[in-house]
Design a protein around this motif. Sequence first.
Motif, PDB file in Angstrom:
ATOM      1  N   PRO B 148       0.812  -1.227   0.000  1.00 20.85           N
ATOM      2  CA  PRO B 148       0.000   0.000   0.000  1.00 20.85           C
ATOM      3  C   PRO B 148       0.843   1.274   0.000  1.00 20.85           C
ATOM      4  CG  PRO B 148      -0.739  -1.500   1.718  1.00 20.85           C
ATOM      5  CD  PRO B 148       0.519  -2.069   1.162  1.00 20.85           C
ATOM      6  N   VAL B 151       1.903   1.837  -3.531  1.00 18.11           N
ATOM      7  CA  VAL B 151       0.744   2.269  -4.334  1.00 18.11           C
ATOM      8  C   VAL B 151       0.445   3.742  -4.063  1.00 18.11           C
ATOM      9  CG1 VAL B 151      -1.751   1.980  -4.651  1.00 18.11           C
ATOM     10  CG2 VAL B 151      -0.293  -0.022  -4.519  1.00 18.11           C
ATOM     11  N   LEU B 152       0.434   4.096  -2.779  1.00 15.97           N
ATOM     12  CA  LEU B 152       0.130   5.494  -2.426  1.00 15.97           C
ATOM     13  C   LEU B 152       1.137   6.440  -3.074  1.00 15.97           C
ATOM     14  CD1 LEU B 152      -0.962   5.621   1.311  1.00 15.97           C
ATOM     15  CD2 LEU B 152      -2.164   6.539  -0.666  1.00 15.97           C
ATOM     16  N   ALA B 155       1.443   5.371  -7.429  1.00 16.34           N
ATOM     17  CA  ALA B 155       0.209   5.370  -8.237  1.00 16.34           C
ATOM     18  C   ALA B 155      -0.675   6.571  -7.881  1.00 16.34           C
ATOM     19  CB  ALA B 155      -0.554   4.068  -8.016  1.00 16.34           C
ATOM     20  N   VAL B 156      -0.997   6.702  -6.601  1.00 15.67           N
ATOM     21  CA  VAL B 156      -1.957   7.750  -6.206  1.00 15.67           C
ATOM     22  C   VAL B 156      -1.309   9.136  -6.239  1.00 15.67           C
ATOM     23  CG1 VAL B 156      -3.542   8.526  -4.390  1.00 15.67           C
ATOM     24  CG2 VAL B 156      -3.231   6.077  -4.815  1.00 15.67           C
ATOM     25  N   LEU B 161       2.357   4.905 -12.115  1.00 13.76           N
ATOM     26  CA  LEU B 161       2.044   3.497 -12.386  1.00 13.76           C
ATOM     27  C   LEU B 161       0.604   3.180 -11.976  1.00 13.76           C
ATOM     28  CD1 LEU B 161       5.349   2.163 -10.802  1.00 13.76           C
ATOM     29  CD2 LEU B 161       4.765   1.926 -13.220  1.00 13.76           C
ATOM     30  N   PRO B 162       0.009   2.147 -12.565  1.00 12.58           N
ATOM     31  CA  PRO B 162      -1.364   1.803 -12.154  1.00 12.58           C
ATOM     32  C   PRO B 162      -1.413   1.254 -10.720  1.00 12.58           C
ATOM     33  CG  PRO B 162      -0.543   0.242 -13.799  1.00 12.58           C
ATOM     34  CD  PRO B 162       0.496   1.299 -13.661  1.00 12.58           C
ATOM     35  N   ALA B 163      -2.535   1.470 -10.054  1.00 13.59           N
ATOM     36  CA  ALA B 163      -2.665   1.034  -8.653  1.00 13.59           C
ATOM     37  C   ALA B 163      -3.028  -0.436  -8.540  1.00 13.59           C
ATOM     38  CB  ALA B 163      -3.720   1.886  -7.956  1.00 13.59           C
ATOM     39  N   GLY B 164      -3.425  -1.051  -9.632  1.00 13.25           N
ATOM     40  CA  GLY B 164      -3.795  -2.464  -9.569  1.00 13.25           C
ATOM     41  C   GLY B 164      -4.123  -2.987 -10.949  1.00 13.25           C
ATOM     42  N   GLY B 165      -4.505  -4.249 -10.997  1.00 10.58           N
ATOM     43  CA  GLY B 165      -4.861  -4.861 -12.278  1.00 10.58           C
ATOM     44  C   GLY B 165      -3.640  -5.458 -12.959  1.00 10.58           C
TER      45      GLY B 165
END
Lengths: 539, 308
Positions: B148, B151-152, B155-156, B161-165
């Motif tokens: 996380p 991601v934060l 991505a956020v 980069l994408p946060a998922g998938g």
Amino acid sequence: MKFLSILAATAVITTQLVPAAQAAVVPASTKLAEVQELTVDNNAEPASLDPHKVEGVPGGNIIRDLFEGLVNQDADGNIVPGQAESWLVSDDNKVFTFKIRDSARWSDGNPVTAHDFVYSFQRVVDPATASRYSWYIETTTMANAAAIIRGEKPPSTLGVKALDDQRLEVTLEQPVPYFIKMLANATTFPAHRASIEKHGDEWTRPGNMVSNGAYVLDQWVVNGKIVLKRNPKYWNDKETVINQVTYLPITTDSAKLHRYKTGELDMTGTVPLEHYKRLVQKIPDEVVTSPELGTYYYSFNTTKPPMNDVRVRKALSYAINRSAITDYILGQGQKPAYTFTPESVSGFTPPETDYSKLSQKERNQKAAKLIREAGYGPDKPLEVTIVYNTSEGHKKLAIAIAQMWKPLGVKVRLENQEWKTFLDLKRNNRFEIARGGWMGDYNEASSMLDLHTTRHGQNDSRFSNKQYDVLMAKSRTAATDKERNSLYSEAEQILAEEMPVAPIYQYVSSRLIKPYVGGYPVNNVQATVYTKDMYIKAH
Amino acid sequence: MLLFILKRLALAIPTLLILVTLSFFLIQTAPGSPFTGDFNMPPEILANLEAKYHLDEPLYRQYFYYLSDLLKGDLGPSFKYMDYSVNELVAQSLPLSIKLGLTAFIVMVIAGVALGTLAAIRQNTWVDYLVMSFSMTGVVLPSFVIAPILVLLFAVTLGWLPAGGWNDGHWSSMVLPVASLTIVYIAAVARIMRSSMIETLNSPFIRTARAKGLPTHRIILRHALKPSLLPVVSYLGPAFVGIITGSVVIETVFGLPGIGQHFVNGALNRDYSLVLGLTVIVGALTILFTTLVDILYGLIDPKIRIKH
């Protein structure tokens, strides 16, 4: 017209007023985006895309786009025509005759006929299909459904027949005035016979599936994504706006929030509880909260001491400060529940129960008196166990309620169980107090109240009250809505008097929705969303 | 060596059988069944379902049905995902997990060895302190905490980069999962490599090489690297198992359709056949990989070969 005149001549059937069909209603001033593609968080992977095997909300969401039943719901949850353009109901609410629309087509171009529905209804109840939701057809009391499910009669004896290609007749064993409302459920949707016969269990794969809804299946990666593309053969395709919808099965709260923030998602399936207040402050236009047809409650096991004592049950229920729970612990717009049926249900206003009119202080006083009368007090404290399934939300609530019961001298033990273990405990009657939640399968009070009838499979509290059972049975034959509602009110009063369950709050559903997504049905209490009714504004 | 490999592979069969048998009976002891759900099904519907999947028959018979299907390569139907067989679910999800696992594994080895070597060469300088600080942090932070945070940040906040998938395995969708999965192992490999390299660099044969005037990069690559890798190689077996099991968390956090998610959901849903099928697959992969590591170990260190 011909159809109506034939039936009118028989003089045994009354016509039912049918509202106009729905589709995406785009306001005139709206400028639509060039790319009409939607990505939605669906909370979990669907168990199946076969309408007769599907279970749970994630599957239902996708199946509503792929298949269409005889009826749909509009944005307010009212029943509107689907594959049937009109229907007629007999005076005794036992025979329903549907006229399938001329333009109804499967995605391969062939017409959808009454025979498709006959095949589909029979397929659901056929034991060979092993449908987990065949009980739903049984609850409609469709003639012989129960016997077919038990293997006592062949599926061909089901009370459904095609009068011709476009006229379908359904016969029930008992009057069910809300039968039409029950047909918005995916279990009653048609499945394509030729595809099933050709591909077997693999008929639900992209390329194999022929469907009759506004969309067709394009891609399916289990636990990854399900992509649907617009179905040009759908009868109302010209009023459909969104060309592609992608469903993502995101299970973790933080992941859905992150992916919404990065723009990978246009809609989330839920809003994480701990972020709700902050999000409402920060992006108020994007937090969409709707009332839901459901109630959160605690079941008291009425078969075992001390919960077999109504005084104990009432004392515990009275002492729950519901407003404190909805205002301070939940705070998403949930309402305190003093009846089992939520206010959001269509066509019925739940009665004001006696205890709902009291202040919390008065309720607490009554609770203290009742628990003393039941023989408990400082010398003999009541010791109970609350069991709940793993979830921070359930835990928080159980801790708060245990605190609320403390002044009564009640000692509470909290027991957290994994989901299936929790269900197993309830089913095998091995609990004292268990948390519960029930969402109506159709928008009618009986979908909630039937739960407490003696033989209902979901009657966790094992409540058995003859008068209650009689009232619910009578409600099916009530001549008018007024009479039926009065029976429902009486049933609610029995629940308040006997308190087999303590209703705690009325559910709401919350989503994050990008401001450019239009047509989301905010007032549909069953959160029934059809992608065909939505559109994407230029942004 | 060939005998050694054959012996190892022969041993894998009874190991797998024990694994399957234990798993088969253990999963049956969990409360609830594949058909326990929100709604208590009427008994006749439950009976229809149980009959379809042979669950109405004695357990020993179910076990033999399972073994006989397994021998034919049939892992059975999934109880939860009713439209799929376990073979199909595995065929769909395993390539992703392998791609993710192998990428993570390669990144772990290259980055870990490089960082450890760098720290050893620059011992007690700021480079060494930086690498060791990273290692200390990496070792104590589990992947479900790292993911996380990454991601934060990437991505956020930065939107790089994408946060998922999974995006069909596009590199941009792999960066964060691979990083989350490997940081802890890169840290561990770097630490092992650093001490091993320091020890090698202090050996008499390296001193001789230096005295001969060989350049440092040549000493490291030609002479010091191979013997220093031994402790790292012995760590690769457990690390691989860790990556496979660690991917359960990562796949859930990033919403990747690999076998990790099936493991979690399979256990929660009491999807007996899915859990058993994955146990067999992961068990076989683990046995295969530890065998490969042992072979690799033998190739690097001739003493091991002699022993076997």
